[in-house]
Scaffold this motif. Sequence first.
Motif, PDB file in Angstrom:
ATOM      1  N   THR A  33       0.830  -1.200   0.000  1.00  0.00           N
ATOM      2  CA  THR A  33       0.000   0.000   0.000  1.00  0.00           C
ATOM      3  C   THR A  33       0.866   1.252   0.000  1.00  0.00           C
ATOM      4  OG1 THR A  33      -1.776  -1.118   1.218  1.00  0.00           O
ATOM      5  CG2 THR A  33      -1.782   1.281   1.241  1.00  0.00           C
ATOM      6  N   SER A  34       0.662   2.093  -0.990  1.00  0.00           N
ATOM      7  CA  SER A  34       1.384   3.362  -1.056  1.00  0.00           C
ATOM      8  C   SER A  34       0.562   4.515  -0.493  1.00  0.00           C
ATOM      9  CB  SER A  34       1.760   3.684  -2.504  1.00  0.00           C
ATOM     10  OG  SER A  34       0.590   3.778  -3.320  1.00  0.00           O
ATOM     11  N   GLY A  35      -0.756   4.332  -0.413  1.00  0.00           N
ATOM     12  CA  GLY A  35      -1.599   5.394   0.107  1.00  0.00           C
ATOM     13  C   GLY A  35      -3.000   4.914   0.409  1.00  0.00           C
ATOM     14  N   VAL A  36      -3.734   5.724   1.181  1.00  0.00           N
ATOM     15  CA  VAL A  36      -5.111   5.401   1.525  1.00  0.00           C
ATOM     16  C   VAL A  36      -5.797   6.701   1.928  1.00  0.00           C
ATOM     17  CG1 VAL A  36      -4.576   4.911   3.947  1.00  0.00           C
ATOM     18  CG2 VAL A  36      -6.603   3.890   2.906  1.00  0.00           C
ATOM     19  N   GLN A  37      -7.107   6.778   1.690  1.00  0.00           N
ATOM     20  CA  GLN A  37      -7.850   7.946   2.130  1.00  0.00           C
ATOM     21  C   GLN A  37      -9.276   7.556   2.471  1.00  0.00           C
ATOM     22  OE1 GLN A  37      -7.406  10.470  -1.374  1.00  0.00           O
ATOM     23  NE2 GLN A  37      -9.499  10.007  -2.022  1.00  0.00           N
ATOM     24  N   GLY A  38      -9.972   8.407   3.233  1.00  0.00           N
ATOM     25  CA  GLY A  38     -11.341   8.120   3.635  1.00  0.00           C
ATOM     26  C   GLY A  38     -11.825   9.119   4.659  1.00  0.00           C
ATOM     27  N   GLN A  39     -12.851   8.712   5.426  1.00  0.00           N
ATOM     28  CA  GLN A  39     -13.418   9.552   6.465  1.00  0.00           C
ATOM     29  C   GLN A  39     -13.273   8.861   7.823  1.00  0.00           C
ATOM     30  OE1 GLN A  39     -15.673   8.760   3.580  1.00  0.00           O
ATOM     31  NE2 GLN A  39     -14.333  10.320   2.688  1.00  0.00           N
ATOM     32  N   LYS A 185      -5.311   7.944  -6.491  1.00  0.00           N
ATOM     33  CA  LYS A 185      -4.513   9.021  -7.057  1.00  0.00           C
ATOM     34  C   LYS A 185      -4.707  10.241  -6.173  1.00  0.00           C
ATOM     35  CE  LYS A 185      -4.743   7.507 -11.885  1.00  0.00           C
ATOM     36  NZ  LYS A 185      -5.139   7.896 -13.268  1.00  0.00           N
ATOM     37  N   GLN A 186      -3.605  10.814  -5.688  1.00  0.00           N
ATOM     38  CA  GLN A 186      -3.686  11.913  -4.745  1.00  0.00           C
ATOM     39  C   GLN A 186      -2.802  13.077  -5.199  1.00  0.00           C
ATOM     40  OE1 GLN A 186      -4.411  10.286  -0.449  1.00  0.00           O
ATOM     41  NE2 GLN A 186      -2.681   9.176  -1.260  1.00  0.00           N
ATOM     42  N   SER A 187      -3.341  14.272  -5.084  1.00  0.00           N
ATOM     43  CA  SER A 187      -2.584  15.463  -5.447  1.00  0.00           C
ATOM     44  C   SER A 187      -1.491  15.723  -4.416  1.00  0.00           C
ATOM     45  CB  SER A 187      -3.519  16.667  -5.516  1.00  0.00           C
ATOM     46  OG  SER A 187      -2.781  17.871  -5.621  1.00  0.00           O
ATOM     47  N   ALA A 188      -0.317  16.137  -4.895  1.00  0.00           N
ATOM     48  CA  ALA A 188       0.789  16.463  -3.982  1.00  0.00           C
ATOM     49  C   ALA A 188       0.430  17.618  -3.065  1.00  0.00           C
ATOM     50  CB  ALA A 188       2.037  16.801  -4.797  1.00  0.00           C
ATOM     51  N   ASP A 189      -0.513  18.455  -3.474  1.00  0.00           N
ATOM     52  CA  ASP A 189      -0.913  19.605  -2.663  1.00  0.00           C
ATOM     53  C   ASP A 189      -1.585  19.190  -1.359  1.00  0.00           C
ATOM     54  OD1 ASP A 189       0.085  21.361  -4.529  1.00  0.00           O
ATOM     55  OD2 ASP A 189      -1.845  21.665  -5.541  1.00  0.00           O
ATOM     56  N   LEU A 190      -2.143  17.982  -1.319  1.00  0.00           N
ATOM     57  CA  LEU A 190      -2.770  17.509  -0.091  1.00  0.00           C
ATOM     58  C   LEU A 190      -1.776  17.463   1.056  1.00  0.00           C
ATOM     59  CD1 LEU A 190      -5.035  14.514  -1.204  1.00  0.00           C
ATOM     60  CD2 LEU A 190      -5.795  16.646  -0.147  1.00  0.00           C
ATOM     61  N   PHE A 191      -0.503  17.249   0.739  1.00  0.00           N
ATOM     62  CA  PHE A 191       0.511  17.013   1.757  1.00  0.00           C
ATOM     63  C   PHE A 191       1.479  18.189   1.878  1.00  0.00           C
ATOM     64  CE2 PHE A 191      -0.798  13.064  -0.351  1.00  0.00           C
ATOM     65  CZ  PHE A 191      -1.527  12.511   0.696  1.00  0.00           C
ATOM     66  N   ARG A 192       0.982  19.365   1.541  1.00  0.00           N
ATOM     67  CA  ARG A 192       1.758  20.590   1.711  1.00  0.00           C
ATOM     68  C   ARG A 192       0.967  21.551   2.581  1.00  0.00           C
ATOM     69  NH1 ARG A 192       2.798  21.174  -4.728  1.00  0.00           N
ATOM     70  NH2 ARG A 192       4.423  19.575  -4.950  1.00  0.00           N
ATOM     71  N   PHE A 193       1.672  22.330   3.387  1.00  0.00           N
ATOM     72  CA  PHE A 193       0.989  23.326   4.204  1.00  0.00           C
ATOM     73  C   PHE A 193       1.826  24.593   4.265  1.00  0.00           C
ATOM     74  CE2 PHE A 193       0.244  25.536   8.213  1.00  0.00           C
ATOM     75  CZ  PHE A 193      -1.128  25.763   8.117  1.00  0.00           C
ATOM     76  N   THR A 194       1.192  25.708   3.959  1.00  0.00           N
ATOM     77  CA  THR A 194       1.805  27.028   4.079  1.00  0.00           C
ATOM     78  C   THR A 194       0.956  27.840   5.048  1.00  0.00           C
ATOM     79  OG1 THR A 194       2.623  26.967   1.804  1.00  0.00           O
ATOM     80  CG2 THR A 194       2.513  29.122   2.878  1.00  0.00           C
ATOM     81  N   PRO A 195       1.522  28.277   6.161  1.00  0.00           N
ATOM     82  CA  PRO A 195       0.726  29.031   7.138  1.00  0.00           C
ATOM     83  C   PRO A 195       0.114  30.277   6.513  1.00  0.00           C
ATOM     84  CG  PRO A 195       2.847  28.398   8.062  1.00  0.00           C
ATOM     85  CD  PRO A 195       2.915  28.086   6.596  1.00  0.00           C
ATOM     86  N   PRO A 196      -1.169  30.503   6.730  1.00  0.00           N
ATOM     87  CA  PRO A 196      -1.796  31.730   6.229  1.00  0.00           C
ATOM     88  C   PRO A 196      -1.153  32.969   6.869  1.00  0.00           C
ATOM     89  CG  PRO A 196      -3.446  30.121   6.894  1.00  0.00           C
ATOM     90  CD  PRO A 196      -2.134  29.627   7.394  1.00  0.00           C
ATOM     91  N   LYS A 197      -1.374  34.112   6.252  1.00  0.00           N
ATOM     92  CA  LYS A 197      -0.853  35.351   6.809  1.00  0.00           C
ATOM     93  C   LYS A 197      -1.523  35.642   8.158  1.00  0.00           C
ATOM     94  CE  LYS A 197       0.158  37.472   2.320  1.00  0.00           C
ATOM     95  NZ  LYS A 197      -0.121  38.624   1.413  1.00  0.00           N
ATOM     96  N   ASP A 198      -0.789  36.351   9.013  1.00  0.00           N
ATOM     97  CA  ASP A 198      -1.296  36.746  10.332  1.00  0.00           C
ATOM     98  C   ASP A 198      -1.557  35.559  11.254  1.00  0.00           C
ATOM     99  OD1 ASP A 198      -1.271  39.425   9.466  1.00  0.00           O
ATOM    100  OD2 ASP A 198      -3.293  39.191   8.600  1.00  0.00           O
TER     101      ASP A 198
END
Length: 204
Positions: A33-39, A185-198
Amino acid sequence: MKIVRWLPALALTVSALGHADGVSDLKRFLSSTSGVQGQFNQVVSGKPGAPTQISNGDFAIQRPGKFRWSYRKPYEQLIVGDGKRVWLYDPELRQATSKQLSAALESSPAALLAGDNALDKTYTLRNLANRDGLSWVEAIPRSKESTFDSIRLGLKNAQVVAMELQDHFGQTTKVFFSGLTQNPKQSADLFRFTPPKDVDVVEE
């Protein structure tokens, strides 16, 4: 008080004695298993008389080391592992906390899901008796630094559908999974985080 936990999936075979070789199935599942997703739905209960906390949301995991655990109700909260660091973002508090991935994963439930396949180095694994129609595996952290006494995983139809976590403070966290998809199939953006301003950023 907001409780943060993380976690997902496996396989099942029942023996004539009513037990399952869940440990072998877990290792076999993780190796393929390379990945999994759900609720998920999560219930946290403490000592008698303490209020029960109920929350839900969705998650995605890309092994090794990347995951996204998103609480929707009753409070929004986001946990993202990008392969190097783990981010915890609380929109209400306007705060983001970051720590090294290795420190966050060691002896934690996330290590079972997003870590590598060397489970025996981090946990003592054993099969438990079937209960509530599920096959159960228990993982005892080897490290004394772990905040958990034990982690139990319930399996059915080749998927993990439940987890039970017992911590040093007498709290029990139960997580129930649904809508699981293996190797999506999962977007790489799911695993990135950039803190919002303020937003206040705390690094540990």
